[in-house]
Design an enzyme around this catalytic site. Structure first.
Site: not given
Lengths: 355, 768
Positions: A123, A177, A180, A192
């Protein structure tokens, strides 16, 4: 498609340059799917096509056409699969590129319920590719990237277009939700940095518990009518004004929901106040973590994306304000029109240029 | 407010009649009161008889008991409901204090300002909360060795106390009150609020109250401790079906707090919501703390504020969060006296003219409540305790204490050999051992004051107090930091002092010193007749045999009690034959064949035979070799250990008989210093400043530590930057057994720090 914790995001490319020959050869199934998707703006009870985001006359893979943006709640995925089965998606000899956690979680459901094989993609890879692609193809109409001018002055705070050329390094904050935070140094070089579980899902989840609302739109509507200062304890509530010793202005929130420690105050607030306070806490917290990451990574530009920001000008302005105020103008908050769809776009690109 | 509450005046607000300088910290639910008093207590002093009177007495010196005054800091914590009662009590018991002002801090200070001024007639002077907090934090970190701990929920001992680096700066203090303040502290006066968050204890409380209709903070915590957050939170596995492998995220990680409650058609339990909220807030605070720590390159992060305040639930979630976000690189640290920081700081602000930071202070175990767990699940007794009073007393030490400059790594030095907080078997043994020895100690205390009839009553009070402490430690071994044999011994000394038994062994010491002195010349003469090599061994055996004479060890005091003729020669017979349990005598002998040491620092142990017939002859030999000697003895009495005062007289007397000692004293080659301690054990990180200075000036290159308390219970593993010699006889069969030896086994541990080996075959010694 991008199957997240709350929403499924689907992008669909509709070729507009179909020749008469092609039209004849085309199987009936494909025609009917295209007709279904493009002639409606709502699907079932919960599916929605964001018509205002549609990108027209786009050239993809040598074909010209329109890119459509569709979303529906993840809990309605079974209904979607049911539709796929009844419309015989599986007969189309196509690959469905999917990303987001649901690509993994529901892989077997796709296979068993709709006879569809998923091509799963990471993703975050998709997110970055999608952002860069959309930013590069949008040339007409409203600018994809924008910021708020005069973020600390409510009367003169206006949305302005921004050109994302030489975008690196960039902090990309995806608020779905959960949240990141990515530091992006080039198309293929990113990491990340961190994330937080206090995201869009938290806002909606807490609002549902506190106000008995049932949708994001409803929660946002309530928040827009509420007053968070009745719920939160401000610096001035404790110190009577600014806490000068530490340079804290009196209007700053000292304790989110801090007034709710008192029974009388709990009884005097409205549901709208609670929704507003929830929105403000979650948004400011994301802002504060983002700002620390920007400092630690030494990055001055932050792009906020994700569906939490959809129709949520309140949060965008708060983020723009927080970035500007606490960094003394050093940090710039940027936003993208296609907010939550970049993961799905990135997945579509995989179909065209497999990596 | 309930005015009918009666206070137990013996227990709290002690020494109020001598109080001066007040400070008060009023929080949301607890009030912390601080004052300073001068405590009158008895001390035992020794004085040499005039030379003229010498003939008329057999005794070397006389013992007198004098009154002395020690400044003490009192801190009392109680629920806000008691404020009025407490203020009345103070007004009624305060005698001619010159105080006009009370320093106040904390959010509740303004609310009670008028009440305090009216009741006490003192002007309330408000101090900045954060400044007080930091001042207090610096003070406890500097003066209480086991102040900071890490919390490990599932370990044998949940509280793992940390050795405080002597350099306490820089550090990060994360104060979690209703909001969060993150403060970077760089020095005593330099600190900065580098950040904070509005999501704090008030968010947990306020939002928790809304969600669960539960009003009280600790009830919310209790709810949370019973809940399952996974039913409310959206986990990674709820989105992915499992873990998110490429990012190394496990399936149980929270992806979205309250993510599952975004639905109108499901009810959630109060417990589950409270748990989810607790995780959300703890993780968020932990994450921010880590981001700030990283940005400012800090690794020491202390957490405080009412959200933490001894609650195992929040300490656990914060610890978890810090560990997660730093991948174990930073540990969350908590403080034993966290609740007192504001009051301590406010007090220090008001006491600046007395310069409290110029002195060293020590926790008085006899008058301090110790750390209590506030978790009702963990300790049911605790529920009953709320509503009572918690106390901390700090005594001003006569001497300023610093590190021994010869410690190899002061930041990792741990004095104690065994941590009884973690070792349950050892804890059980020693607690029982001290309990069994209590009768003997009481008897000894009474016997030390034969002319005072009420001594029996006081001794009985001592017994109750110490027994109660032992019982507390059985349930809460972490109450005063790591539980160790040293802390058990020190607590006993504090309790004895508390009931005016300053030196129960004074008369025994006196008798033994008198006796031993008579044999000194004979002992030295017979040593002088030996060959060099024989003499070296005899000297070591002499020290070891002398060390058998110890009233502090139960096995020996039983022998001494039943057989008063137990002589020096007999003691030598009792000694283990070589090879000893730990035996590096050969290396020591080799070393003695080499060049003399520049200066030896000798930490001595007992009075009588030990010091006079064992240690002094050994020292005499060192002096003859051309080594300067510094004799370090206790500043105050502990058991039958020789004190600096006694040792002064003893050496003078020996010098009169022995020209070697005489000339060494005159030429300043033999020096007596005090250790700064009144403990039978030895903490090399808290020694008299003068001692440290002498050690440095004389370029000390040998440290000798003698006796079980100083060389086995403590310092067995101590690493020094110079040569060291640890000598002791194990006079406890349980400990001997633990160490693989038997009663009267010998430890003779000569060590040369790596890289400084003087002989190639100085083999490493087997570990304990």
């Amino acid at each position: 498609m991008d199957i997240g914790g709350t929403l499924v995001k689907l992008v669909y490319f509709e070729p507009k340059d179909i020749t008469a020959e092609e039209e004849q050869e085309e199987v009936e199934n494909l025609k009917s799917i295209r007709r279904y998707l493009t002639s409606n703006t709502a699907y079932g009870k919960t599916g929605i096509r964001d018509v205002h985001l549609e990108l027209q006359d786009l050239t993809l893979c040598g074909r010209t056409g329109n890119l459509h943006f569709i979303r529906f709640p993840t809990h309605d995925l079974p209904a979607f699969l049911q539709m796929g089965r009844s419309k015989h998606f599986s007969s189309l000899h196509t690959t469905l590129c999917a990303t987001g956690g649901g690509a993994y979680k529901f892989e077997s459901d796709f296979r068993t319920m709709a006879d569809l094989q998923l091509h799963k993609l990471d993703e975050l890879d998709c997110l970055i590719r999608g952002v860069l692609y959309i930013d590069s193809v949008v040339s007409s109409g409203p600018s994809e990237c924008y910021y708020f001018e005069n973020p600390t002055d409510p009367d003169h705070c206006v949305q302005k277009p921004y050109t994302l050329e030489n975008p690196y390094p960039l902090l990309l904050v995806n608020i779905g939700s959960g949240v990141s935070i990515l530091a992006v140094y080039s198309e293929n070089n990113y990491k990340r940095v961190t994330g937080t579980s206090l995201g869009g899902g938290t806002f909606l989840g807490l609002c549902c518990l506190l106000t008995e609302c049932s949708s994001f739109e409803e929660a946002l509507e309530m928040a827009s009518q509420g007053e968070s200062t009745r719920v939160d304890k401000l610096v001035r509530d404790i110190y009577g004004g600014d806490y000068e010793r530490f340079g804290l202005p009196g209007w700053a929130v000292a304790s989110s929901f801090g007034n709710m420690m008192s029974k009388e105050k709990r009884e005097s607030v409205s549901k709208a106040d609670l929704a507003r306070a929830t929105l403000v806490s979650i948004t400011n917290n994301i802002g504060s973590i983002t700002r620390m990451c920007a400092l630690n990574e030494n990055i001055e530009r932050v792009v906020f994306v994700g569906n939490f920001l959809r129709v949520n000008t309140l949060s965008m302005k708060l983020l723009a304000y927080a970035m500007d105020y606490w960094s003394k103008g050093q940090l710039k908050a940027l936003f993208l029109r296609h907010e939550g769809y970049f993961g799905a776009v990135g997945a579509l690109l995989e179909l065209l240029h497999p990596s | 407010m309930d005015k009918s509450i009666t206070l137990p005046p013996d227990e709290i607000f002690r020494n109020l009649e001598n109080a001066k300088r007040f400070a008060i910290d009023i929080g949301g639910s607890l009030t912390k009161l601080a004052y300073y008093s001068n405590v009158q207590h008895k001390v035992a002093k020794v004085r040499s008889f005039e030379h003229g009177a010498e003939a008329s007495s057999d005794k070397l010196y006389e013992i007198s008991v004098q009154e002395e005054v020690t400044p003490r800091l009192h801190f009392i914590k109680f629920e806000n409901a008691y404020i009025e009662t407490c203020l009345d009590f103070i007004r009624d018991h305060l005698v001619n204090t010159g105080t006009k002002v009370i320093k106040a801090t904390g959010g509740g200070a303004h609310k009670f300002k008028e009440l305090i001024e009216r009741k006490l007639g003192l002007r309330v002077d408000k101090e900045d909360e954060m400044t007080c907090l930091i001042r207090g934090c610096n003070f406890v970190l500097r003066n209480i060795p086991h102040e900071a701990f890490v919390y490990a929920k599932h370990a044998d001992s949940e509280f793992r106390f940390q050795t405080t680096d002597p350099d306490i700066f820089p550090y990060l203090l994360v104060n979690i009150g209703s909001g969060v303040s993150i403060v970077k502290v760089e020095s005593e006066d330099k600190f900065e609020r580098i950040g904070g968050s509005s999501i704090g204890g008030g968010t947990f409380w306020g939002l928790g109250a809304l969600l669960t209709k539960t009003k009280r903070f600790d009830e919310l915590l209790q709810l949370a401790s019973k809940g399952q957050h996974a039913s409310v939170d959206m986990l990674v596995k709820d989105i992915y079906g499992g873990s998110y492998g490429s990012l190394g995220m496990t399936g149980d990680l929270i992806a979205s707090s309250f993510g599952k409650s975004a639905t109108a058609d499901k009810a959630f339990s109060k417990e589950d919501m409270a748990k989810s909220l607790l995780h959300m807030i703890s993780n968020d605070i932990g994450q921010l703390a880590c981001l700030y720590a990283k940005l400012h390159n800090l690794t020491r992060v202390y957490f405080g504020g009412f959200f933490i305040r001894g609650h195992p639930v929040t300490m656990h979630t914060i610890t978890y969060s810090i560990n997660f976000f730093t991948k174990g690189e930073v540990q969350a640290l908590f403080l034993r006296h966290e609740g007192y920081l504001g009051a301590i700081g406010a007090f220090l602000k008001g006491a600046e003219e007395d310069n409290p930071n110029q002195y060293s202070w020590g926790e008085n175990y006899a008058g301090s409540s110790g750390l209590m767990s506030v978790s009702p699940d963990m300790n049911p007794m605790q529920r009953a305790r709320s509503g009572t009073f918690d106390m901390l007393e700090m005594d001003r030490l006569e001497r300023q204490l610093v590190n021994l400059p010869l410690l190899q790594d002061p930041s990792s030095y741990i004095p104690d050999t065994m941590d009884l907080t973690e070792d349950a078997v050892a804890r059980e043994y020693w607690l029982s051992c001290f309990e069994e020895a209590l009768d003997g100690v009481v008897k000894r205390a009474v016997a030390s004051q034969p002319d005072i009839p009420e001594a029996i009553e006081r001794a009985e009070k001592f017994r109750q107090k110490y027994r109660h402490k032992l019982q507390t430690l059985r349930h809460q071994p972490f109450a005063y930091g790591s539980l160790t044999v040293r802390s058990l011994l020190d607590t006993r000394e504090h309790c004895l002092n508390e009931f005016n038994f300053p030196d129960p062994y004074s008369k025994i010491k006196q008798r033994e010193n008198d006796m031993a002195t008579k044999y000194y010349q004979k002992a030295v003469m017979s040593l002088d007749q030996l060959s060099w090599e024989q003499r070296q061994f005899a000297l070591v055996r002499g020290v070891l045999a002398g060390n058998v004479f110890d009233w502090g060890a139960k096995a020996v005091s039983d022998v001494l009690e039943s057989d008063p003729e137990f002589g020096f020669e007999q003691a030598k017979q009792q000694l283990e034959e070589r090879p000893w349990l730990i035996d590096s005598y050969d290396q020591w002998l080799e070393r003695l064949k080499g060049p003399p040491h520049k200066c030896a620092l000798f930490f001595v142990d007992n009075s009588g035979v030990d010091i006079i017939l064992g240690v002094i002859p050994f020292v005499r030999e060192l002096l003859s070799r051309g080594t300067e000697v510094v004799l370090a003895s206790n500043s105050g009495p502990a058991l039958n250990d020789v004190t600096n005062g006694e040792l002064q007289i003893l050496t003078e007397r020996i010098a009169a008989m022995d020209p070697v000692i005489q000339s060494a004293l005159t030429e300043d080659r033999l020096t007596l210093v005090q250790s700064g301690s009144s403990s039978p054990c030895l903490d090399l990180s808290r020694l008299d400043k003068v001692l440290a200075q002498v050690v440095r000036e004389r370029k000390t290159d040998l440290v000798i530590i003698e006796g079980m308390g100083r060389a086995i219970h403590t310092n067995y593993y101590a690493r020094l930057s110079c040569e060291s010699l640890k000598m002791a006889v194990i006079k406890n069969s349980w400990l001997a057994d633990r160490l693989g030896g038997k009663l009267f086994s010998v430890v003779f541990k000569y060590e040369v720090p790596a890289g400084k080996a003087t002989s190639p075959d100085s083999a490493p010694l087997s570990p304990l």
